[in-house]
Design an enzyme around this catalytic site. Sequence first.
Site, PDB file in Angstrom:
ATOM      1  N   ARG B 124      86.825  36.910 -54.791  1.00 26.44           N
ATOM      2  CA  ARG B 124      86.554  37.742 -55.975  1.00 26.44           C
ATOM      3  C   ARG B 124      85.423  37.189 -56.839  1.00 26.44           C
ATOM      4  O   ARG B 124      85.378  37.426 -58.046  1.00 26.44           O
ATOM      5  CB  ARG B 124      87.802  37.933 -56.819  1.00 26.44           C
ATOM      6  CG  ARG B 124      88.918  38.646 -56.060  1.00 26.44           C
ATOM      7  CD  ARG B 124      90.012  39.168 -56.955  1.00 26.44           C
ATOM      8  NE  ARG B 124      91.065  39.716 -56.125  1.00 26.44           N
ATOM      9  CZ  ARG B 124      92.136  39.032 -55.718  1.00 26.44           C
ATOM     10  NH1 ARG B 124      92.306  37.805 -56.121  1.00 26.44           N
ATOM     11  NH2 ARG B 124      93.028  39.611 -54.955  1.00 26.44           N
ATOM     12  N   LYS B 146      71.127  42.969 -58.376  1.00 28.46           N
ATOM     13  CA  LYS B 146      71.534  43.907 -57.336  1.00 28.46           C
ATOM     14  C   LYS B 146      71.692  43.168 -56.008  1.00 28.46           C
ATOM     15  O   LYS B 146      70.784  42.484 -55.554  1.00 28.46           O
ATOM     16  CB  LYS B 146      70.500  45.025 -57.200  1.00 28.46           C
ATOM     17  CG  LYS B 146      70.533  45.997 -58.380  1.00 28.46           C
ATOM     18  CD  LYS B 146      69.297  46.853 -58.457  1.00 28.46           C
ATOM     19  CE  LYS B 146      69.377  48.046 -57.539  1.00 28.46           C
ATOM     20  NZ  LYS B 146      68.307  49.043 -57.894  1.00 28.46           N
ATOM     21  N   GLU B 188      54.614  45.210 -55.888  1.00 27.63           N
ATOM     22  CA  GLU B 188      55.624  45.096 -56.936  1.00 27.63           C
ATOM     23  C   GLU B 188      54.994  44.617 -58.253  1.00 27.63           C
ATOM     24  O   GLU B 188      55.353  45.085 -59.336  1.00 27.63           O
ATOM     25  CB  GLU B 188      56.718  44.129 -56.479  1.00 27.63           C
ATOM     26  CG  GLU B 188      57.916  44.013 -57.401  1.00 27.63           C
ATOM     27  CD  GLU B 188      58.753  45.272 -57.504  1.00 27.63           C
ATOM     28  OE1 GLU B 188      58.713  46.100 -56.567  1.00 27.63           O
ATOM     29  OE2 GLU B 188      59.429  45.456 -58.537  1.00 27.63           O
ATOM     30  N   LYS B 230      60.573  42.700 -66.212  1.00 28.34           N
ATOM     31  CA  LYS B 230      61.788  43.190 -65.563  1.00 28.34           C
ATOM     32  C   LYS B 230      63.047  42.705 -66.281  1.00 28.34           C
ATOM     33  O   LYS B 230      64.034  43.429 -66.384  1.00 28.34           O
ATOM     34  CB  LYS B 230      61.810  42.782 -64.090  1.00 28.34           C
ATOM     35  CG  LYS B 230      62.782  43.644 -63.308  1.00 28.34           C
ATOM     36  CD  LYS B 230      62.700  43.485 -61.807  1.00 28.34           C
ATOM     37  CE  LYS B 230      63.868  44.221 -61.169  1.00 28.34           C
ATOM     38  NZ  LYS B 230      64.087  43.877 -59.763  1.00 28.34           N
ATOM     39  N   GLU B 240      72.247  49.915 -64.437  1.00 31.36           N
ATOM     40  CA  GLU B 240      71.347  50.914 -63.874  1.00 31.36           C
ATOM     41  C   GLU B 240      71.733  52.339 -64.260  1.00 31.36           C
ATOM     42  O   GLU B 240      72.023  53.161 -63.409  1.00 31.36           O
ATOM     43  CB  GLU B 240      71.341  50.783 -62.350  1.00 31.36           C
ATOM     44  CG  GLU B 240      70.109  51.375 -61.726  1.00 31.36           C
ATOM     45  CD  GLU B 240      69.974  51.034 -60.257  1.00 31.36           C
ATOM     46  OE1 GLU B 240      70.986  50.829 -59.591  1.00 31.36           O
ATOM     47  OE2 GLU B 240      68.841  50.971 -59.794  1.00 31.36           O
ATOM     48  N   ARG B 244      66.326  51.427 -66.653  1.00 26.38           N
ATOM     49  CA  ARG B 244      66.032  50.762 -65.393  1.00 26.38           C
ATOM     50  C   ARG B 244      65.455  51.703 -64.348  1.00 26.38           C
ATOM     51  O   ARG B 244      64.849  51.272 -63.364  1.00 26.38           O
ATOM     52  CB  ARG B 244      67.338  50.139 -64.889  1.00 26.38           C
ATOM     53  CG  ARG B 244      67.180  49.075 -63.866  1.00 26.38           C
ATOM     54  CD  ARG B 244      68.429  48.219 -63.879  1.00 26.38           C
ATOM     55  NE  ARG B 244      68.572  47.451 -62.672  1.00 26.38           N
ATOM     56  CZ  ARG B 244      69.436  46.449 -62.530  1.00 26.38           C
ATOM     57  NH1 ARG B 244      70.231  46.125 -63.524  1.00 26.38           N
ATOM     58  NH2 ARG B 244      69.529  45.790 -61.413  1.00 26.38           N
ATOM     59  N   ASN B 248      62.018  52.485 -60.311  1.00 24.12           N
ATOM     60  CA  ASN B 248      61.896  53.293 -59.099  1.00 24.12           C
ATOM     61  C   ASN B 248      60.529  53.951 -58.962  1.00 24.12           C
ATOM     62  O   ASN B 248      60.320  54.779 -58.071  1.00 24.12           O
ATOM     63  CB  ASN B 248      62.990  54.375 -59.062  1.00 24.12           C
ATOM     64  CG  ASN B 248      64.339  53.773 -58.745  1.00 24.12           C
ATOM     65  OD1 ASN B 248      64.443  52.817 -57.985  1.00 24.12           O
ATOM     66  ND2 ASN B 248      65.377  54.325 -59.347  1.00 24.12           N
ATOM     67  N   HIS B 251      59.052  55.000 -55.660  1.00 22.89           N
ATOM     68  CA  HIS B 251      60.084  54.796 -54.635  1.00 22.89           C
ATOM     69  C   HIS B 251      60.604  56.085 -54.003  1.00 22.89           C
ATOM     70  O   HIS B 251      61.101  56.053 -52.884  1.00 22.89           O
ATOM     71  CB  HIS B 251      61.254  53.986 -55.203  1.00 22.89           C
ATOM     72  CG  HIS B 251      60.967  52.519 -55.250  1.00 22.89           C
ATOM     73  ND1 HIS B 251      59.925  51.987 -55.990  1.00 22.89           N
ATOM     74  CD2 HIS B 251      61.555  51.459 -54.627  1.00 22.89           C
ATOM     75  CE1 HIS B 251      59.912  50.668 -55.835  1.00 22.89           C
ATOM     76  NE2 HIS B 251      60.878  50.329 -55.016  1.00 22.89           N
ATOM     77  N   HIS B 255      60.599  55.663 -50.095  1.00 23.55           N
ATOM     78  CA  HIS B 255      61.798  55.656 -49.254  1.00 23.55           C
ATOM     79  C   HIS B 255      61.664  56.639 -48.098  1.00 23.55           C
ATOM     80  O   HIS B 255      62.068  56.345 -46.969  1.00 23.55           O
ATOM     81  CB  HIS B 255      63.042  55.997 -50.086  1.00 23.55           C
ATOM     82  CG  HIS B 255      63.503  54.862 -50.941  1.00 23.55           C
ATOM     83  ND1 HIS B 255      64.234  55.048 -52.096  1.00 23.55           N
ATOM     84  CD2 HIS B 255      63.326  53.526 -50.824  1.00 23.55           C
ATOM     85  CE1 HIS B 255      64.488  53.869 -52.638  1.00 23.55           C
ATOM     86  NE2 HIS B 255      63.945  52.933 -51.893  1.00 23.55           N
ATOM     87  N   HIS B 267      57.490  47.640 -47.085  1.00 22.14           N
ATOM     88  CA  HIS B 267      57.937  48.185 -48.359  1.00 22.14           C
ATOM     89  C   HIS B 267      56.802  48.251 -49.387  1.00 22.14           C
ATOM     90  O   HIS B 267      56.629  49.264 -50.066  1.00 22.14           O
ATOM     91  CB  HIS B 267      59.088  47.333 -48.901  1.00 22.14           C
ATOM     92  CG  HIS B 267      59.691  47.872 -50.162  1.00 22.14           C
ATOM     93  ND1 HIS B 267      60.328  49.098 -50.217  1.00 22.14           N
ATOM     94  CD2 HIS B 267      59.738  47.376 -51.427  1.00 22.14           C
ATOM     95  CE1 HIS B 267      60.757  49.322 -51.449  1.00 22.14           C
ATOM     96  NE2 HIS B 267      60.403  48.287 -52.207  1.00 22.14           N
TER      97      HIS B 267
END
Lengths: 365, 365
Positions: B124, B146, B188, B230, B240, B244, B248, B251, B255, B267
């Site tokens: 946990r 993330k 990025e 960031k 998110e 935030r 994206n 993106h 994607h 990417h």
Amino acid sequence: MSTRRLKVVLDKDTTYDIRVGNRLLTNLGVHLREATDATKAVLITDSNVGPLYLEKARAGLSKAGFEVFDLVVSAGEESKDIAVAAELWDALAMLGIGRDGMIVGLGGGVVGDLAGFVASTYMRGIECALVPTSLLAMVDASIGGKTAVNLSSGKNLVGTFKQPIYVAADLETLRTLPAAEWENGFAEVAKSALLDGTDFYQWLIDNTGALLAHDEAAAQQAIVQSLTFKARVVAHDVKEKGERECLNYGHTFAHALEAASKYRIPHGRAVAEGMRFAARLATEAADSPETFGEAQDVLIDALGLKPVAETFSADELYEWMFADKKVRNSELRFVFVSAPGKWETVAVDPDLVKIYLILWEQARM
Amino acid sequence: MSTRRLKVVLDKDTTYDIRVGNRLLTNLGVHLREATDATKAVLITDSNVGPLYLEKARAGLSKAGFEVFDLVVSAGEESKDIAVAAELWDALAMLGIGRDGMIVGLGGGVVGDLAGFVASTYMRGIECALVPTSLLAMVDASIGGKTAVNLSSGKNLVGTFKQPIYVAADLETLRTLPAAEWENGFAEVAKSALLDGTDFYQWLIDNTGALLAHDEAAAQQAIVQSLTFKARVVAHDVKEKGERECLNYGHTFAHALEAASKYRIPHGRAVAEGMRFAARLATEAADSPETFGEAQDVLIDALGLKPVAETFSADELYEWMFADKKVRNSELRFVFVSAPGKWETVAVDPDLVKIYLILWEQARM
């Protein structure tokens, strides 16, 4: 019977309702509407509970406008496995469930642990509601936010903390609960009463007969009192770092007993035996009076939780305690209760534990 | 070069340091001692990074008194898999790691995502530190909390939010970084500068040459500015749900492009192309001036991120956008930038998106 509602407040952002009463499956959708903006509900249940209550839950959710899906896993501890979690994640993706989706765990502790784990990890966490259908899940698994699956190397080694958005304990589901499952719940109720204090403890002494007769009003009261106690403990210690330790009362011995019996001994029976063992040990390792252990025996007996008849060697139980310790890496710690509501945790000299394990073994010869 | 230290403050209980500089692997143990009471450190790395930096990290941790273990996974996206996570959980249990243990993710984005996921779910949740060894991981994966593994039905579909206790971006590790990986990082950095505002944007325009030459001081400054930006965004929106979303940028298209190319297009290149696409679309779908898209092209070109030469049919890209949408279940949303630091999210009419996909396809014929 009127439905009771408890509000669990963990912090300002984390509060949820628990309802304990009747017609809660029927009203599931209505109550969830108050708790979520989700539009899709995925019921996760098992092959025992599904045939009994899935349709009622589906209907309750549909009526309130949720798009409803269901995923049924095999009943039993074997489903608390990462392979089953993986199947559920894949199924959620195939169903197109996104952050507009919510999981509803309908079943006992296994279903709750699994559904909670899947909800907490799918897309980095979607909402989860719980509909516990066993007494143990109602008083225990539905509160605290602990989710888990098992590894071959140990039980509950993988999991998360995930608070539900709503819990519905529908007493009607207890009508189909097997006798052994009632015992598991009674052990947890007894533990809660012993830790909570005089009021709950006295109430329980006065109501063992009603509980053994599966009286619904008594069951409701036992559940509400257990939840009230546990909610208080968990609110003080959400991530299990201090006060929450008391909930392990009886568990050091119980885990060893369960493992030694290859989980043939049910959890409730093992915890009851563990509380008996802890009370004996506490007379020497702490300042518990012998009279407390005797009073505790009377209560546990009155709830139909017979002493474990099978025996296991002191050596084997001792090894299991350390196997458990190895991964937990705590000392050999016990929760001791000296009177209702008065508890402490104590690191006990392993040699003393060994002596009491030998006494336990000899009493069975 | 002096080491720079950033303090990330997410809430009163969640703060951690990021260091960007030299000798951070050597000093890893010393710095982690300030951040944790853990006594055991389990390094998780991959078969590319391990041979280069594992020994230095081990030595740095041992010197500071940690008991050190290491687990090495195969390099590549294939390791971001639940089966690999399961192997790591089992290995942790076999090593007897408990809550006194900490995970240290040493590697690029895949290692960080995997190590973070395993740390957040083992017992946990145990502590996790990150030592990113690619530019992209330094500016992106090391912040935001993330974690993820892939399902066959989609990338990053399983994961958690897990904040590290410490991040060490040792610039020395960039000396072995392949050219394609620099490109991923540059995309990025460009995205961060475009979203952040004039200061960072102007700095980046002035320093594209130094970055292309892999100048360490320039890399450090680019990383620090990206992280500062960031960290600010993430602190406002840990789970998110709003601000935030700006991250994206580029993106939605990226994607689709990555999926259509079966992830052959890296990417960074995909995100750069996605930002180009978004800027075009924004002249009609929002109020972005054409001059912004042209200025953005100049910057992206100057960082060596060439336009994607391969072509894919508008129909195919469109379908991938909706496949992505299906599980995310948001609308077809784009982040649009109209000037450095000025962004908005807009739900765009799918027909208009289709037109711009056709224009994109035709420009490649």
